[in-house]
Write a protein that holds these residues in place. Structure first.
Motif: not given
Length: 167
Positions: A89-104, A106-116
């Protein structure tokens, strides 16, 4: 004399106002009436990021939005939703960014790979800058006359240091 009286009046008003505000202070209310529900609420909210603070968990944040989200989680727990249903429910409403460990995915690849990627871009930029800077500094080649003068100066300095050492 009137200055002292005015200062005393201001001090009295300040003390009265601060004691009034202290009398209104309350202890922190528990997150839920049921201790089991409270533990479950804390466990779920520690896995989620405060969308205002972004660096704190939902459990640790004291922002108004965090309070509202905890209240929403409490309501979902009372409705009998599972932890996974609440997270969904929270992810549906606020997106994967609401999770401290978003799932890997395609939409969250930048969250995981972006810092590198940012780190790599910084290193490449630094190397390019240093290479250009080194190429822009003219290299000076010394003539034979300059080399002879330097040798003479070094010999003079060496003989002067030997003479100083013997004294």
């Amino acid at each position: 004399m009137s200055f002292k009286r005015a200062l005393a009046s201001i001090l009295m008003v300040y003390l009265a106002a601060s004691s009034f505000s202290l009398s209104l202070a309350k202890d922190a209310a528990p997150l839920a009436d049921d201790p089991v529900m409270e533990q479950r609420l804390i466990a779920i909210s520690e896995e989620m990021r405060c969308l205002v603070c972004q660096n704190e968990s939902l459990a640790g944040s004291r922002s108004d939005l965090a309070n509202d989200l905890r209240r929403e989680i409490r309501n979902l727990i009372q409705e009998g939703k599972t932890d996974e249903q609440i997270r969904s429910f929270m992810v549906e409403r606020y997106g994967d960014f609401v999770l401290y460990r978003p799932p890997v995915k395609p939409i969250t690849w930048f969250l995981w790979v972006g810092p590198f990627i940012i780190l790599l871009a910084g290193i490449v930029g630094l190397l390019v800058y240093l290479r250009r800077r080194n190429q822009s500094i003219p290299s000076a080649t010394l003539s034979d006359e300059d080399n002879r003068r330097i040798d003479a100066l070094l010999k003079t300095a060496a003989s002067n240091s030997r003479e100083s050492a013997h004294d």
